[in-house]
Design an enzyme around this catalytic site. Structure first.
Site, mmCIF file in Angstrom:
data_model
loop_
_atom_site.group_PDB
_atom_site.id
_atom_site.type_symbol
_atom_site.label_atom_id
_atom_site.label_comp_id
_atom_site.label_asym_id
_atom_site.label_seq_id
_atom_site.Cartn_x
_atom_site.Cartn_y
_atom_site.Cartn_z
ATOM 1 N N ASP A 45 -13.638 17.882 36.103
ATOM 2 C CA ASP A 45 -12.903 17.208 37.173
ATOM 3 C C ASP A 45 -12.319 18.234 38.131
ATOM 4 O O ASP A 45 -11.600 19.145 37.723
ATOM 5 C CB ASP A 45 -11.773 16.367 36.569
ATOM 6 C CG ASP A 45 -10.958 15.648 37.626
ATOM 7 O OD1 ASP A 45 -11.272 14.486 37.926
ATOM 8 O OD2 ASP A 45 -10.001 16.254 38.164
ATOM 9 N N TYR A 50 -7.889 21.066 45.364
ATOM 10 C CA TYR A 50 -7.672 22.087 44.336
ATOM 11 C C TYR A 50 -8.124 23.469 44.801
ATOM 12 O O TYR A 50 -7.709 24.472 44.234
ATOM 13 C CB TYR A 50 -8.420 21.743 43.047
ATOM 14 C CG TYR A 50 -7.964 20.480 42.350
ATOM 15 C CD1 TYR A 50 -6.828 19.770 42.761
ATOM 16 C CD2 TYR A 50 -8.676 19.984 41.261
ATOM 17 C CE1 TYR A 50 -6.443 18.616 42.113
ATOM 18 C CE2 TYR A 50 -8.282 18.833 40.604
ATOM 19 C CZ TYR A 50 -7.177 18.147 41.038
ATOM 20 O OH TYR A 50 -6.799 17.004 40.387
ATOM 21 N N LYS A 75 -12.692 14.827 44.658
ATOM 22 C CA LYS A 75 -11.822 13.846 45.305
ATOM 23 C C LYS A 75 -11.588 14.193 46.777
ATOM 24 O O LYS A 75 -11.529 15.374 47.133
ATOM 25 C CB LYS A 75 -10.460 13.787 44.589
ATOM 26 C CG LYS A 75 -10.552 13.651 43.081
ATOM 27 C CD LYS A 75 -9.180 13.699 42.427
ATOM 28 C CE LYS A 75 -9.291 13.900 40.933
ATOM 29 N NZ LYS A 75 -9.606 15.296 40.565
ATOM 30 N N HIS A 106 -8.165 10.477 46.671
ATOM 31 C CA HIS A 106 -7.158 11.137 45.842
ATOM 32 C C HIS A 106 -5.826 10.382 45.818
ATOM 33 O O HIS A 106 -5.155 10.332 44.786
ATOM 34 C CB HIS A 106 -6.946 12.567 46.339
ATOM 35 C CG HIS A 106 -6.601 13.529 45.271
ATOM 36 N ND1 HIS A 106 -6.945 14.856 45.306
ATOM 37 C CD2 HIS A 106 -5.925 13.368 44.114
ATOM 38 C CE1 HIS A 106 -6.507 15.464 44.222
ATOM 39 N NE2 HIS A 106 -5.878 14.589 43.494
ATOM 40 N N ILE A 224 -8.290 14.104 30.833
ATOM 41 C CA ILE A 224 -8.810 15.374 31.356
ATOM 42 C C ILE A 224 -7.768 16.487 31.202
ATOM 43 O O ILE A 224 -7.160 16.924 32.179
ATOM 44 C CB ILE A 224 -9.252 15.230 32.830
ATOM 45 C CG1 ILE A 224 -8.194 14.492 33.675
ATOM 46 C CG2 ILE A 224 -10.589 14.511 32.923
ATOM 47 C CD1 ILE A 224 -8.487 14.499 35.162
ATOM 48 N N LYS A 226 -6.222 20.247 30.847
ATOM 49 C CA LYS A 226 -6.620 21.515 31.468
ATOM 50 C C LYS A 226 -5.965 22.663 30.726
ATOM 51 O O LYS A 226 -4.926 22.508 30.066
ATOM 52 C CB LYS A 226 -6.223 21.557 32.937
ATOM 53 C CG LYS A 226 -4.726 21.577 33.146
ATOM 54 C CD LYS A 226 -4.353 22.164 34.490
ATOM 55 C CE LYS A 226 -2.844 22.386 34.543
ATOM 56 N NZ LYS A 226 -2.414 23.100 35.729
ATOM 57 N N SER A 227 -6.578 23.834 30.834
ATOM 58 C CA SER A 227 -6.016 25.058 30.289
ATOM 59 C C SER A 227 -6.790 26.231 30.864
ATOM 60 O O SER A 227 -7.961 26.095 31.212
ATOM 61 C CB SER A 227 -6.104 25.068 28.758
ATOM 62 O OG SER A 227 -5.605 26.295 28.248
ATOM 63 N N ARG A 232 -7.319 27.518 23.639
ATOM 64 C CA ARG A 232 -6.776 26.179 23.839
ATOM 65 C C ARG A 232 -7.842 25.237 24.377
ATOM 66 O O ARG A 232 -7.910 24.059 23.994
ATOM 67 C CB ARG A 232 -5.569 26.244 24.784
ATOM 68 C CG ARG A 232 -5.015 24.885 25.226
ATOM 69 C CD ARG A 232 -4.773 23.930 24.099
ATOM 70 N NE ARG A 232 -3.813 24.384 23.123
ATOM 71 C CZ ARG A 232 -3.511 23.716 22.010
ATOM 72 N NH1 ARG A 232 -4.112 22.572 21.732
ATOM 73 N NH2 ARG A 232 -2.632 24.199 21.156
ATOM 74 N N ASN A 236 -8.659 21.878 22.273
ATOM 75 C CA ASN A 236 -8.521 20.547 22.865
ATOM 76 C C ASN A 236 -9.796 19.725 22.725
ATOM 77 O O ASN A 236 -9.746 18.490 22.684
ATOM 78 C CB ASN A 236 -8.138 20.651 24.344
ATOM 79 C CG ASN A 236 -6.684 21.010 24.553
ATOM 80 O OD1 ASN A 236 -5.859 20.900 23.643
ATOM 81 N ND2 ASN A 236 -6.353 21.449 25.760
#
Length: 258
Positions: A45, A50, A75, A106, A224, A226-227, A232, A236
């Site tokens: 995503d 972003y 988006k 968005h 969704i 994130k890291s 991690r 996840n």
């Protein structure tokens, strides 16, 4: 590991567990997406705002994972209303793909422009630039406005979600309209140290974060996380070897009533 997926109207099914890239930019974004794909994620995503579509695209290209095995979302920021074609064309160029699997508005554009943008989304989907179209941060009235005006209901609504925001009526309202609920910020919305989560986690030999992710998946709500951290990212994704009981699911649902 096998992650369940939900069928949409076109293209590949949407994996219930994806990898979010908000606030990850530059080389960190590239490395994080590579790590996610290496770990087994097949749902990425991103968004125009972003500022990392180029890094996501490079990671996809370098990963060696076939394009048709990865579900890709981007988006349109509301301030790009009126520039939909230019925006998705640039997104596809940076992502190095011919079409996204899901393109979202968005946020609702200001001054009642949502329907106009949605008509452009329908046109560009029909032109083959997006396989599915949806929205983010919309409420049910906003969704109904789009459906009433165009006869086309968004495939997905991506909203802030987590156990403390659980609302069965909201979820069922989306499902009654044929809209998939996708949750973002799953950890920011819930206290990972809550005894309900830590006790359930201990019983399954996992951490509370994975309990939250598993809770989403068992509710068939796309999530969704994130890291930037490789370990991690992999942890996840490791949610397929345990299942929450009905009682545990209900206890986690109950966090919203506190």
């Amino acid at each position: 590991m096998s992650i369940p997926a939900l069928p949409l109207s076109a293209g590949p099914a949407m994996p219930l567990l994806g990898f979010g890239t908000w606030q990850i930019r530059g080389e960190s974004a590239y490395q994080a997406v590579r790590a996610a794909l290496d770990a087994g994620y097949r749902h990425i995503d991103t968004a125009t705002m972003y500022g990392n579509e180029a890094e996501v695209g490079r990671a996809l290209a370098d990963s060696g994972v076939p394009r048709d095995e990865v579900f890709v979302t981007t988006k349109l920021p509301p301030e790009r209303a009126g520039r939909e074609r230019a925006t998705i064309t640039e997104s596809l160029r940076q992502l190095r793909i011919d079409a996204v699997d899901l393109w979202l508005i968005h946020w609702p554009p200001s001054r009642g422009r949502s329907v106009k943008v949605w008509r452009e989304f329908i046109e560009l989907r029909d032109a083959g630039l997006a396989r599915n179209i949806g929205v983010s941060n919309y409420d049910l009235d906003d969704i109904d406005e789009l459906a009433k005006a165009t006869g086309e209901t968004p495939a997905v609504n991506q909203i802030r979600f987590g156990p403390t925001l659980w609302d069965a009526r909201l979820v069922e309202g989306h499902r009654a309209r044929g809209v998939v609920v996708e949750g973002y910020s799953p950890f920011k919305t819930t206290n990972l140290h809550d005894p309900v989560l830590t006790q359930i986690a201990a019983l399954h030999g996992v951490d509370p974060a994975r309990v939250i992710l598993r809770w989403h998946v068992q509710h068939e709500i796309v999530v969704i996380p994130k890291s930037k951290t490789d370990a991690r990212i992999r942890t996840n994704f490791d949610i397929s070897d345990f299942e929450l009981t009905d009682e545990e699911m209900a206890a986690i649902d109950g966090l919203a009533r506190r």
